[in-house]
Design a protein around this motif. Structure first.
Motif, PDB file in Angstrom:
ATOM      1  N   THR A  78       0.727  -1.439  -0.345  1.00  0.00           N
ATOM      2  CA  THR A  78       0.633   0.160  -0.086  1.00  0.00           C
ATOM      3  C   THR A  78       0.898   1.025  -0.082  1.00  0.00           C
ATOM      4  OG1 THR A  78      -1.900  -1.559   0.824  1.00  0.00           O
ATOM      5  CG2 THR A  78      -2.198   1.460   1.157  1.00  0.00           C
ATOM      6  N   VAL A  79       0.321   2.202  -0.870  1.00  0.00           N
ATOM      7  CA  VAL A  79       1.575   3.576  -1.211  1.00  0.00           C
ATOM      8  C   VAL A  79      -0.018   4.607  -1.138  1.00  0.00           C
ATOM      9  CG1 VAL A  79       1.292   4.095  -3.598  1.00  0.00           C
ATOM     10  CG2 VAL A  79       3.732   5.172  -1.986  1.00  0.00           C
ATOM     11  N   PHE A  80       0.500   5.826   0.067  1.00  0.00           N
ATOM     12  CA  PHE A  80      -0.758   6.923  -0.122  1.00  0.00           C
ATOM     13  C   PHE A  80       0.076   8.418  -0.251  1.00  0.00           C
ATOM     14  CE2 PHE A  80      -1.036   4.394   3.437  1.00  0.00           C
ATOM     15  CZ  PHE A  80      -2.084   3.788   3.727  1.00  0.00           C
ATOM     16  N   LEU A  81      -0.207   9.061  -0.927  1.00  0.00           N
ATOM     17  CA  LEU A  81      -0.152  10.662  -1.251  1.00  0.00           C
ATOM     18  C   LEU A  81      -0.879  11.600  -0.649  1.00  0.00           C
ATOM     19  CD1 LEU A  81       2.566  12.002  -3.682  1.00  0.00           C
ATOM     20  CD2 LEU A  81       0.439  12.150  -4.865  1.00  0.00           C
ATOM     21  N   GLN A  82      -0.298  12.083   0.185  1.00  0.00           N
ATOM     22  CA  GLN A  82      -0.996  13.217   0.772  1.00  0.00           C
ATOM     23  C   GLN A  82      -0.421  14.504   0.448  1.00  0.00           C
ATOM     24  OE1 GLN A  82      -3.107  12.889   3.765  1.00  0.00           O
ATOM     25  NE2 GLN A  82      -3.616  15.197   3.011  1.00  0.00           N
ATOM     26  N   MET A  83      -1.642  15.147  -0.568  1.00  0.00           N
ATOM     27  CA  MET A  83      -1.909  15.736  -1.193  1.00  0.00           C
ATOM     28  C   MET A  83      -2.082  17.290  -0.416  1.00  0.00           C
ATOM     29  SD  MET A  83      -2.130  14.985  -5.211  1.00  0.00           S
ATOM     30  CE  MET A  83      -4.011  14.501  -4.829  1.00  0.00           C
ATOM     31  N   ASN A  84      -1.909  19.074   0.049  1.00  0.00           N
ATOM     32  CA  ASN A  84      -1.586  19.181   0.828  1.00  0.00           C
ATOM     33  C   ASN A  84      -1.752  20.739  -0.292  1.00  0.00           C
ATOM     34  OD1 ASN A  84      -2.995  18.368   3.063  1.00  0.00           O
ATOM     35  ND2 ASN A  84      -1.056  18.592   3.527  1.00  0.00           N
ATOM     36  N   ASN A  85      -2.794  22.129   0.413  1.00  0.00           N
ATOM     37  CA  ASN A  85      -2.146  22.929  -0.470  1.00  0.00           C
ATOM     38  C   ASN A  85      -2.463  22.946  -2.092  1.00  0.00           C
ATOM     39  OD1 ASN A  85      -2.255  26.295  -0.839  1.00  0.00           O
ATOM     40  ND2 ASN A  85      -0.110  25.479  -1.039  1.00  0.00           N
ATOM     41  N   LEU A  86      -3.584  22.413  -2.681  1.00  0.00           N
ATOM     42  CA  LEU A  86      -3.846  22.201  -3.537  1.00  0.00           C
ATOM     43  C   LEU A  86      -4.233  23.332  -4.536  1.00  0.00           C
ATOM     44  CD1 LEU A  86      -5.631  18.943  -3.110  1.00  0.00           C
ATOM     45  CD2 LEU A  86      -3.652  18.549  -4.889  1.00  0.00           C
ATOM     46  N   LYS A  87      -3.244  22.702  -6.051  1.00  0.00           N
ATOM     47  CA  LYS A  87      -3.344  24.242  -6.425  1.00  0.00           C
ATOM     48  C   LYS A  87      -4.353  24.081  -8.007  1.00  0.00           C
ATOM     49  CE  LYS A  87       0.981  25.927  -5.330  1.00  0.00           C
ATOM     50  NZ  LYS A  87       1.699  26.691  -5.628  1.00  0.00           N
ATOM     51  N   PRO A  88      -4.833  24.501  -9.120  1.00  0.00           N
ATOM     52  CA  PRO A  88      -5.651  24.516  -9.661  1.00  0.00           C
ATOM     53  C   PRO A  88      -4.700  23.652 -11.427  1.00  0.00           C
ATOM     54  CG  PRO A  88      -6.058  26.471 -10.015  1.00  0.00           C
ATOM     55  CD  PRO A  88      -5.552  26.021  -8.856  1.00  0.00           C
ATOM     56  N   GLU A  89      -3.112  23.928 -11.031  1.00  0.00           N
ATOM     57  CA  GLU A  89      -2.205  23.088 -12.585  1.00  0.00           C
ATOM     58  C   GLU A  89      -2.392  21.610 -11.380  1.00  0.00           C
ATOM     59  OE1 GLU A  89      -2.153  26.504 -10.570  1.00  0.00           O
ATOM     60  OE2 GLU A  89      -0.180  26.314  -9.890  1.00  0.00           O
ATOM     61  N   ASP A  90      -2.336  21.027 -10.302  1.00  0.00           N
ATOM     62  CA  ASP A  90      -2.527  19.987  -9.668  1.00  0.00           C
ATOM     63  C   ASP A  90      -3.538  19.366 -10.310  1.00  0.00           C
ATOM     64  OD1 ASP A  90      -0.092  20.622  -8.951  1.00  0.00           O
ATOM     65  OD2 ASP A  90      -1.062  21.243  -6.612  1.00  0.00           O
ATOM     66  N   THR A  91      -4.708  19.369 -11.367  1.00  0.00           N
ATOM     67  CA  THR A  91      -5.518  19.147 -11.989  1.00  0.00           C
ATOM     68  C   THR A  91      -5.140  18.120 -13.021  1.00  0.00           C
ATOM     69  OG1 THR A  91      -7.587  20.321 -11.525  1.00  0.00           O
ATOM     70  CG2 THR A  91      -7.783  19.170 -13.284  1.00  0.00           C
ATOM     71  N   ALA A  92      -5.214  16.553 -12.932  1.00  0.00           N
ATOM     72  CA  ALA A  92      -4.399  15.663 -13.281  1.00  0.00           C
ATOM     73  C   ALA A  92      -5.436  14.900 -13.097  1.00  0.00           C
ATOM     74  CB  ALA A  92      -3.076  15.354 -13.098  1.00  0.00           C
ATOM     75  N   VAL A  93      -5.350  13.221 -13.835  1.00  0.00           N
ATOM     76  CA  VAL A  93      -5.435  11.661 -13.888  1.00  0.00           C
ATOM     77  C   VAL A  93      -4.159  11.722 -12.864  1.00  0.00           C
ATOM     78  CG1 VAL A  93      -5.691   9.298 -14.440  1.00  0.00           C
ATOM     79  CG2 VAL A  93      -7.368  11.340 -15.508  1.00  0.00           C
ATOM     80  N   TYR A  94      -4.397  10.685 -11.854  1.00  0.00           N
ATOM     81  CA  TYR A  94      -3.226  10.258 -11.080  1.00  0.00           C
ATOM     82  C   TYR A  94      -2.770   8.736 -10.546  1.00  0.00           C
ATOM     83  CZ  TYR A  94      -1.966  15.361  -9.129  1.00  0.00           C
ATOM     84  OH  TYR A  94      -2.098  16.420  -9.157  1.00  0.00           O
TER      85      TYR A  94
END
Length: 122
Positions: A78-94
């Motif tokens: 199992t792996v996690f990605l915590q994403m804080n202070n998100l910006k519109p440019e972070d919009t994507a398929v991950y």
């Protein structure tokens, strides 16, 4: 080859947070690294972060340092990605990814998840 399944994506406003999860299944020869790539509309797939089997070594894309944190679960599948202070440019398929050793390049990945959508509004 592993089966990787992501979850945790969604729609969030700028400045918000999301936590992505990925679970791997299938038999492997040995240890493997895990990580994340993303692909925005009209853009090439790009590296986000990765973590070694032990969890002691991590790579991050420079623009994401300080906002994103990758971690591995108590069980190594199992792996996690915590994403804080998100910006519109972070919009994507991950996309969740796995490789024989810690990686930063697409060519080093041997298993891919189906992707989870992250949308950040202004």
């Amino acid at each position: 080859q592993l089966l990787l399944v992501e979850s945790g994506g969604g729609l969030v406003q700028a400045g918000g947070s999301l936590r992505l999860s990925c679970a791997a299944s299938g038999r492997t020869f040995g240890n493997y690294a895990m990580g994340w790539f993303r692909q925005a509309p009209g853009k090439e797939r790009e590296f986000v972060a990765s973590i070694s089997w032990s969890g002691e070594s991590t790579y991050y894309a420079d623009p994401d340092k300080g906002r994103f944190t990758i971690s591995r679960g108590n069980t190594k599948n199992t792996v996690f990605l915590q994403m804080n202070n998100l910006k519109p440019e972070d919009t994507a398929v991950y996309y969740c990814a796995a490789g024989a050793s810690n990686f930063r390049r697409i060519e080093e990945v041997h298993s891919w998840g189906q992707g989870t959508q992250v949308s950040v509004s202004s």
